[in-house]
Design a protein around this motif. Structure first.
Motif, PDB file in Angstrom:
ATOM      1  N   LEU A 184       0.829  -1.203   0.000  1.00  0.00           N
ATOM      2  CA  LEU A 184       0.000   0.000   0.000  1.00  0.00           C
ATOM      3  C   LEU A 184       0.866   1.257   0.000  1.00  0.00           C
ATOM      4  N   LEU A 185       1.882   1.262   0.855  1.00  0.00           N
ATOM      5  CA  LEU A 185       2.734   2.452   0.956  1.00  0.00           C
ATOM      6  C   LEU A 185       3.440   2.741  -0.356  1.00  0.00           C
ATOM      7  N   SER A 186       3.865   1.699  -1.041  1.00  0.00           N
ATOM      8  CA  SER A 186       4.614   1.902  -2.282  1.00  0.00           C
ATOM      9  C   SER A 186       3.768   2.571  -3.355  1.00  0.00           C
ATOM     10  N   VAL A 187       2.444   2.461  -3.231  1.00  0.00           N
ATOM     11  CA  VAL A 187       1.540   3.101  -4.188  1.00  0.00           C
ATOM     12  C   VAL A 187       1.282   4.554  -3.812  1.00  0.00           C
ATOM     13  N   VAL A 188       1.080   4.840  -2.524  1.00  0.00           N
ATOM     14  CA  VAL A 188       0.641   6.186  -2.143  1.00  0.00           C
ATOM     15  C   VAL A 188       1.800   7.123  -1.830  1.00  0.00           C
ATOM     16  N   ALA A 189       3.001   6.607  -1.579  1.00  0.00           N
ATOM     17  CA  ALA A 189       4.134   7.452  -1.205  1.00  0.00           C
ATOM     18  C   ALA A 189       4.773   8.098  -2.430  1.00  0.00           C
ATOM     19  N   GLY A 190       5.670   9.039  -2.166  1.00  0.00           N
ATOM     20  CA  GLY A 190       6.389   9.717  -3.241  1.00  0.00           C
ATOM     21  C   GLY A 190       6.017  11.185  -3.329  1.00  0.00           C
ATOM     22  N   HIS A 191       6.867  11.959  -3.951  1.00  0.00           N
ATOM     23  CA  HIS A 191       6.675  13.407  -4.021  1.00  0.00           C
ATOM     24  C   HIS A 191       5.376  13.770  -4.740  1.00  0.00           C
ATOM     25  N   ASP A 192       4.750  14.829  -4.243  1.00  0.00           N
ATOM     26  CA  ASP A 192       3.511  15.332  -4.830  1.00  0.00           C
ATOM     27  C   ASP A 192       3.635  16.847  -4.998  1.00  0.00           C
ATOM     28  N   PRO A 193       3.581  17.350  -6.224  1.00  0.00           N
ATOM     29  CA  PRO A 193       3.672  18.807  -6.417  1.00  0.00           C
ATOM     30  C   PRO A 193       2.593  19.591  -5.672  1.00  0.00           C
ATOM     31  N   LYS A 194       1.475  18.946  -5.349  1.00  0.00           N
ATOM     32  CA  LYS A 194       0.403  19.630  -4.634  1.00  0.00           C
ATOM     33  C   LYS A 194       0.710  19.790  -3.141  1.00  0.00           C
ATOM     34  N   ASP A 195       1.711  19.081  -2.665  1.00  0.00           N
ATOM     35  CA  ASP A 195       2.129  19.188  -1.272  1.00  0.00           C
ATOM     36  C   ASP A 195       3.612  19.537  -1.246  1.00  0.00           C
ATOM     37  N   PRO A 196       3.935  20.817  -1.079  1.00  0.00           N
ATOM     38  CA  PRO A 196       5.344  21.217  -1.132  1.00  0.00           C
ATOM     39  C   PRO A 196       6.191  20.659   0.001  1.00  0.00           C
ATOM     40  N   THR A 197       5.540  20.129   1.050  1.00  0.00           N
ATOM     41  CA  THR A 197       6.308  19.508   2.133  1.00  0.00           C
ATOM     42  C   THR A 197       6.614  18.043   1.872  1.00  0.00           C
ATOM     43  N   SER A 198       6.071  17.483   0.788  1.00  0.00           N
ATOM     44  CA  SER A 198       6.340  16.075   0.497  1.00  0.00           C
ATOM     45  C   SER A 198       7.776  15.901   0.026  1.00  0.00           C
ATOM     46  N   LEU A 199       8.349  14.776   0.381  1.00  0.00           N
ATOM     47  CA  LEU A 199       9.768  14.540   0.131  1.00  0.00           C
ATOM     48  C   LEU A 199      10.034  14.186  -1.326  1.00  0.00           C
ATOM     49  N   PRO A 200      11.172  14.596  -1.846  1.00  0.00           N
ATOM     50  CA  PRO A 200      11.547  14.194  -3.210  1.00  0.00           C
ATOM     51  C   PRO A 200      11.916  12.715  -3.242  1.00  0.00           C
ATOM     52  N   GLY A 201      11.942  12.171  -4.438  1.00  0.00           N
ATOM     53  CA  GLY A 201      12.347  10.781  -4.604  1.00  0.00           C
ATOM     54  C   GLY A 201      11.168   9.857  -4.781  1.00  0.00           C
ATOM     55  N   ALA A 202      11.471   8.670  -5.240  1.00  0.00           N
ATOM     56  CA  ALA A 202      10.444   7.671  -5.533  1.00  0.00           C
ATOM     57  C   ALA A 202       9.934   7.038  -4.243  1.00  0.00           C
ATOM     58  N   ALA A 203       8.788   6.408  -4.353  1.00  0.00           N
ATOM     59  CA  ALA A 203       8.223   5.666  -3.235  1.00  0.00           C
ATOM     60  C   ALA A 203       9.069   4.432  -2.963  1.00  0.00           C
ATOM     61  N   PRO A 204       9.053   3.940  -1.713  1.00  0.00           N
ATOM     62  CA  PRO A 204       9.795   2.708  -1.416  1.00  0.00           C
ATOM     63  C   PRO A 204       9.225   1.533  -2.193  1.00  0.00           C
ATOM     64  N   ALA A 205      10.079   0.691  -2.712  1.00  0.00           N
ATOM     65  CA  ALA A 205       9.639  -0.440  -3.527  1.00  0.00           C
ATOM     66  C   ALA A 205       9.143  -1.579  -2.650  1.00  0.00           C
ATOM     67  N   ALA A 206       8.014  -2.160  -3.033  1.00  0.00           N
ATOM     68  CA  ALA A 206       7.465  -3.286  -2.280  1.00  0.00           C
ATOM     69  C   ALA A 206       8.028  -4.615  -2.761  1.00  0.00           C
ATOM     70  N   SER A 207       8.518  -4.634  -3.985  1.00  0.00           N
ATOM     71  CA  SER A 207       9.008  -5.903  -4.547  1.00  0.00           C
ATOM     72  C   SER A 207      10.502  -6.030  -4.335  1.00  0.00           C
ATOM     73  N   GLY A 208      10.959  -7.257  -4.320  1.00  0.00           N
ATOM     74  CA  GLY A 208      12.390  -7.517  -4.262  1.00  0.00           C
ATOM     75  C   GLY A 208      13.028  -7.356  -2.903  1.00  0.00           C
ATOM     76  N   ILE A 209      12.235  -7.175  -1.846  1.00  0.00           N
ATOM     77  CA  ILE A 209      12.822  -7.048  -0.513  1.00  0.00           C
ATOM     78  C   ILE A 209      13.147  -8.425   0.034  1.00  0.00           C
ATOM     79  N   ASP A 210      14.358  -8.577   0.519  1.00  0.00           N
ATOM     80  CA  ASP A 210      14.811  -9.824   1.127  1.00  0.00           C
ATOM     81  C   ASP A 210      14.314  -9.849   2.568  1.00  0.00           C
TER      82      ASP A 210
END
Length: 465
Positions: free
Chosen positions: A226-252
């Motif tokens: 769920l987080l990997s879909v909703v996270a990530g920078h949003d131009p509508k929220d200037p306080t949101s952090l830059p960079g991509a959302a955390p990836a849900a796949s490939g975690i060991d």
């Protein structure tokens, strides 16, 4: 499979739908039927969007039939806390003032769920304005593990619906523990991410610098999906952090090499023995799995947990300036008290609170340079009864102790993963949490997934439901 369909993990359900063994329409119909059957007593939904959900499910079914797969949430029914704007259903934020409010657009997180193909079943009940208590004129969700016990605040409906199999996961918010408390009370896994990791555009404020948008599910893997879909920078929220959302796949899902900090004195400070036993079991899992426990000293949390309500109250007064005190008579007593306290605070007093917050944040940053994660309880005891909870409101020190493991990390903005760690003799769930460096949500979930690979606490469901 029909009997257990509602308790499948998202990843399992997604595979079944992608392979064509079950359809999004069948799943959505089953969820709506289950809501109709159970939610009359659980009160987890403020609004059920049956027609919209079925339309979304039919679209997902058609897309999957064409081989068009949007990702692991495609066709998965979820719920949304009722403080996120939804253009096709009301957004009340647990208040009576906004009972008929229709937002002009979807919140960013809601739009991202829709873009991922998720099915929005409806809006989930919450405490008034996302503070401590439900509005006295509105029904409160009932904890499916014991109706006389607290369901957590403020994402109470998100916790109850997910635990009872009335959605596969949910969005929540956490300002002083409001994802972690209902996760612990309902035997769920919840992520309070780094402040700014998820956009707050289209979310009613409680306290802007303390509010964290996050996710709740029945496993760490699902919460991260769920987080990997909703996270990530949003131009509508200037306080949101830059960079991509955390990836849900490939975690060991391995604990190998993880350095986990443990402050034995902090973990035992008024903490119920049953929770201490759960923490000890997690420590054993860590060492057996190749992780390393480090004895650490947690920075003093007393100042920031003692002042949290005043810190929150000032910002809540700002958030409610358009309706308070002008419409104070329509507010419940808890939210009124919070705002009144904020309005009474002087600038000098608030500056001292901000300085304590900066000090604490720097000390936690320094500690997390030594270890990858810190282990802690969510709260000192299992979900209290409502009678016990009423007593907490009259005792500032008891209230501080309830939030001493959660609210400091809203102040500092560090991410936390809440996860089950056992049960009381009476069968009530218990919660632990990992606290990590800013931006370490994937690492937190790796640890949670590793613990859940060798334990079955998270696979237990409310009896008789």
């Amino acid at each position: 499979m029909e009997n257990q369909l509602h308790y499948l993990e998202m990843s399992e359900l997604s595979q079944l739908m992608r392979s064509g063994e079950i359809s999004p329409v069948e799943v959505t119909q089953a969820q709506l039927a289950r809501i109709g059957q159970l939610d009359g007593s659980l009160n987890s939904y403020a609004w059920v969007a049956a027609e919209q959900a079925l339309a979304q499910a039919r679209q997902a079914e058609a897309e999957l039939a064409r081989g068009q797969w949007r990702g692991p949430l495609h066709g998965v029914p979820v719920g949304v806390k009722d403080l996120f704007w939804t253009k096709d259903m009301p957004t009340t934020a647990g208040t009576t003032i906004y009972r008929d409010y229709m937002a002009p657009q979807d919140a960013t997180v809601v739009q991202r769920l829709k873009d991922a193909g998720a099915i929005i079943l409806g809006k989930l009940r919450m405490t008034e304005g996302a503070f401590a208590i439900h509005h006295p004129d509105l029904p409160a969700p009932a904890n499916p593990w014991g109706a006389e016990h607290w369901a957590g605040a403020s994402s109470s409906g998100s916790g109850v619906a997910t635990a009872a199999g009335l959605c596969y996961g949910a969005l929540g918010t956490d300002t002083g523990g409001s994802i972690r408390f209902p996760s612990a009370a309902n035997n769920l896994t919840g992520i309070k991410p780094t402040w700014g990791r998820v956009s707050r555009h289209g979310a009613f404020e409680l306290a802007a610098s303390l509010d964290h948008v996050g996710t709740m599910a029945r496993s760490a893997r699902d919460a991260l999906a769920l987080l990997s879909v909703v996270a990530g920078h949003d131009p509508k929220d200037p306080t949101s952090l830059p960079g991509a959302a955390p990836a849900a796949s490939g975690i060991d899902d391995s604990l190998v090499g993880l350095r986990v900090g443990v402050d034995e004195s902090w973990l035992s400070d008024g903490v119920d023995p049953a929770i201490q036993r759960g923490l000890q079991q997690i420590m054993a899992f860590i060492e057996e799995g190749g992780g390393v426990l480090h004895s650490v000293r947690m920075p003093d949390t007393r100042a920031v947990s003692t002042s949290w309500e005043k810190h929150c109250g000032v910002q809540t007064a700002v958030a409610h300036a358009a309706t308070y005190p002008a419409r104070a008579a329509e507010y419940g007593p808890a939210l009124s008290r919070l705002i009144d306290g904020g309005l009474e605070l002087t600038g000098l007093e608030y500056q001292r609170i901000l300085l304590d917050a900066q000090r604490f944040t720097g000390e936690v940053d320094a500690l997390l340079d030594q270890v990858d994660l810190v282990l802690a309880p969510v709260q000192p005891y299992a979900a209290p009864t409502y009678e016990q909870l009423a007593g907490l409101a009259l005792d500032p020190e008891a209230n501080r102790r309830l939030i001493q493991f959660t609210s400091p990390f809203n102040v500092s903005g560090h991410p936390c993963l809440s996860l089950p760690c056992g049960f009381t003799q009476a069968g009530l769930p218990l919660g632990a949490q990992f606290i990590g460096k800013k931006g370490s949500e994937a690492l937190l979930c790796r640890a949670g997934m590793a613990v859940q690979r060798v334990s079955d606490w998270h696979k237990q469901h409310p009896p008789g439901i």
